[in-house]
Each structure stands twice: as structure tokens, then as C-alpha cells.
Design a protein around this motif. Structure first.
Motif, PDB file in Angstrom:
ATOM      1  N   UNK A 172       0.891  -1.261   0.139  1.00 15.26           N
ATOM      2  CA  UNK A 172      -0.002  -0.156  -0.010  1.00 15.26           C
ATOM      3  C   UNK A 172       0.904   1.322  -0.060  1.00 15.26           C
ATOM      4  N   UNK A 173       0.768   1.914  -0.907  1.00 16.02           N
ATOM      5  CA  UNK A 173       1.628   3.431  -1.028  1.00 16.02           C
ATOM      6  C   UNK A 173       0.496   4.443  -0.474  1.00 16.02           C
ATOM      7  N   UNK A 174       1.167   5.263   0.334  1.00 18.46           N
ATOM      8  CA  UNK A 174       0.390   6.238   1.187  1.00 18.46           C
ATOM      9  C   UNK A 174       0.964   7.483   0.704  1.00 18.46           C
ATOM     10  N   UNK A 175       0.201   8.526   0.256  1.00 18.86           N
ATOM     11  CA  UNK A 175       0.701   9.767  -0.023  1.00 18.86           C
ATOM     12  C   UNK A 175       1.012  10.606   0.986  1.00 18.86           C
ATOM     13  N   UNK A 176       1.702  11.787   0.859  1.00 18.35           N
ATOM     14  CA  UNK A 176       1.831  12.669   1.877  1.00 18.35           C
ATOM     15  C   UNK A 176       3.460  12.902   2.184  1.00 18.35           C
ATOM     16  N   UNK A 177       3.982  14.132   2.388  1.00 15.55           N
ATOM     17  CA  UNK A 177       5.166  14.340   2.745  1.00 15.55           C
ATOM     18  C   UNK A 177       5.052  14.985   4.299  1.00 15.55           C
ATOM     19  N   UNK A 178       5.205  13.974   5.278  1.00 14.20           N
ATOM     20  CA  UNK A 178       4.626  14.253   6.623  1.00 14.20           C
ATOM     21  C   UNK A 178       3.153  14.331   6.574  1.00 14.20           C
ATOM     22  N   UNK A 179       2.761  15.342   7.059  1.00 17.48           N
ATOM     23  CA  UNK A 179       1.456  15.414   7.106  1.00 17.48           C
ATOM     24  C   UNK A 179       0.707  16.087   5.826  1.00 17.48           C
ATOM     25  N   UNK A 180       1.463  16.854   4.976  1.00 19.73           N
ATOM     26  CA  UNK A 180       1.143  17.330   3.758  1.00 19.73           C
ATOM     27  C   UNK A 180       0.816  16.569   2.655  1.00 19.73           C
ATOM     28  N   UNK A 181      -0.647  16.640   2.406  1.00 16.71           N
ATOM     29  CA  UNK A 181      -1.036  15.357   1.289  1.00 16.71           C
ATOM     30  C   UNK A 181      -1.440  14.067   2.015  1.00 16.71           C
ATOM     31  N   UNK A 182      -1.366  14.067   3.344  1.00 20.52           N
ATOM     32  CA  UNK A 182      -1.482  12.616   3.749  1.00 20.52           C
ATOM     33  C   UNK A 182      -2.975  12.507   3.751  1.00 20.52           C
ATOM     34  N   UNK A 183      -3.663  11.303   3.340  1.00 21.58           N
ATOM     35  CA  UNK A 183      -4.981  10.800   3.385  1.00 21.58           C
ATOM     36  C   UNK A 183      -5.552  10.427   4.753  1.00 21.58           C
TER      37      UNK A 183
END
Length: 239
Positions: free
Chosen positions: A21-32
Motif C-alpha cells: 500500500x502506497x500512502x501519499x504525503x510528505x509528513x502531514x502534507x497531502x496525507x489521506x
């Protein structure tokens, strides 16, 4: 062509045990965050999905999001660049106890491995990690007097990503730095689930503003007021 689902629970309902599972985000930015928490809710209710390999920039913070997945025992392996961020106790405890595996990947290499998978490029060469433990067992080659390490593409079964605006066909835009890994992951996964803050009608997004075309998105769910990881961590929320 209508890819909209009404709840985050429905959006993540088919993710199986052992999935990558890939999970987007850079830290909290863009995290679903809402999609992640829906997956945790499903695990607590059914015991599935488990034994997941999670691919992200880091290994989570505090007691929410990816960190909450790790703490719940859903994650068998992390593939990331920064496993020890400012508040990564969940990962640290599991790793020191031998309960989770780590594949450490330099950040630029991580991004390029994901991009390569989306572009259909099975391998590439990079000077990053040459001469370090991360290069052990990997083929190397010299180009113009400099040594390079061969890295493989990085694919996933599912990508969970976060957009700003979407439409029923799956076209997406992003907000500022929230773009980060999300478009790459959408291309590198067999199935992509996107949460968006705003869901418009077909044609409501100017084609020139589309960052992720709908061909790379399978499911869209609207989350009008998405939570921010850093805010949840600062306020001590435990999920």
C-alpha cells in the motif's frame, strides 16, 4: 465512468491482507488521514487487512495515521526514507521489538522508483547509496568514471492519496505542497483510491489544471474538511 463512492469505509473495503500500500504525503502534507483511519476501523472490526507493506516518505508520527496503523499491528514492513521522524515512537517500538521490517530508501531514489513504476521503467541507475549498506547486493556499474547503483521500480497493489479537487471521472488537482508523492503513487499502483476536499461535476476542472488524470484513479471519495496530521499530533489525539 462515475468513480465516486459515498464513504471512506467503502473506498478501502477491498484492500486485502498482505497488500503493498502506497500512502501519499510528505509528513502531514497531502496525507489521506481519513482513508488511513477508515482502514484502521476496518482492521479493528474484522482483523483485516493485516501484514501490509506500507510505502511512504516516513513511518508516521504520534498516534494517528500511519503510526496508528503500525501501533495496531497492521503493518509488517515499512518502505520509507525517514523512519525516525520527530514523533515516531510507534515505529521505533515495533522495530526494536523485531515486529516490523524496514526497507530504507534515499528520498530521491524513493521518488524515482515510484515514478519509474508508473512510467513502465523496470530499473535505473543512481549514485545515491553507492558504497553504503543500502547498496549491498545490488548491481553497480561505472558511467563516465562514476559508480552507480541499479535500483528497481517500486510498485503497489493500492495507493491511498489525497487531492484538493476531483470529479466523478477521477481527475484530480492538489493544494500546494500537498501534491508531493501523490501523483506518482497514483501511477505506480494497480488501484488508486483518492480522497478530495471538493468534488465537482464532470468538466468543472479546467483540463490544464488537472495533475492526475482520471485514468490513474479508480475510486474517489469526498472529505470536505480533511484533518491535518500535525494538528492531531499537537493536540494529542490517539486514534
Amino acid at each position: 465512468m462515475n468513480k465516486v463512492t459515498s464513504t471512506t469505509a467503502e473506498a478501502v473495503a477491498s484492500i486485502p491482507d498482505g497488500a503493498r500500500v502506497m500512502i501519499g504525503g510528505f509528513g502531514g502534507s497531502g496525507a489521506p488521514i481519513e482513508l488511513i483511519h477508515a482502514l484502521i476501523d476496518r482492521f479493528r472490526a474484522t482483523g483485516s487487512p493485516k501484514n501490509l507493506t506500507v510505502i511512504n516518505n516516513n513511518a508516521g508520527n504520534g498516534s494517528i495515521g500511519i503510526a496508528a496503523m503500525i501501533k495496531a499491528g497492521m503493518v509488517a514492513k515499512m518502505v520509507c526514507s525517514f523512519p525516525r521522524s520527530s514523533n515516531a515512537e510507534a515505529f521505533n517500538e515495533k522495530y526494536l521489538a523485531g515486529e516490523i521490517e524496514l526497507e530504507l530508501v534515499p528520498q530521491g531514489t524513493l521518488a524515482e522508483r515510484i515514478r519509474a513504476a508508473g512510467a513502465g521503467i523496470p530499473a535505473f541507475y543512481t549514485p545515491s547509496s553507492y558504497g553504503t549498506e543500502l547498496a549491498e547486493g545490488k548491481p553497480t556499474e561505472e558511467f563516465d568514471g562514476k559508480m552507480y547503483v541499479r535500483e528497481r521500480w517500486l510498485k503497489a497493489d493500492v495507493a491511498l492519496i489525497k487531492g484538493q479537487k476531483g470529479d466523478p471521472m477521477g481527475n484530480l488537482t492538489y493544494r500546494l505542497a500537498g501534491r508531493n508523492f501523490n501523483p506518482l503513487m497514483a501511477m505506480a499502483a494497480d488501484r488508486t483510491v483518492a480522497q478530495v476536499a471538493e468534488l465537482g461535476e464532470p468538466g468543472s476542472i479546467d483540463p490544464e489544471q488537472v495533475i492526475t488524470p482520471g485514468i490513474f484513479v479508480d475510486t474517489v471519495v469526498e472529505v470536505p474538511e480533511p484533518q491535518q496530521e500535525e494538528v492531531l499530533v499537537r493536540t494529542g489525539v490517539v486514534y
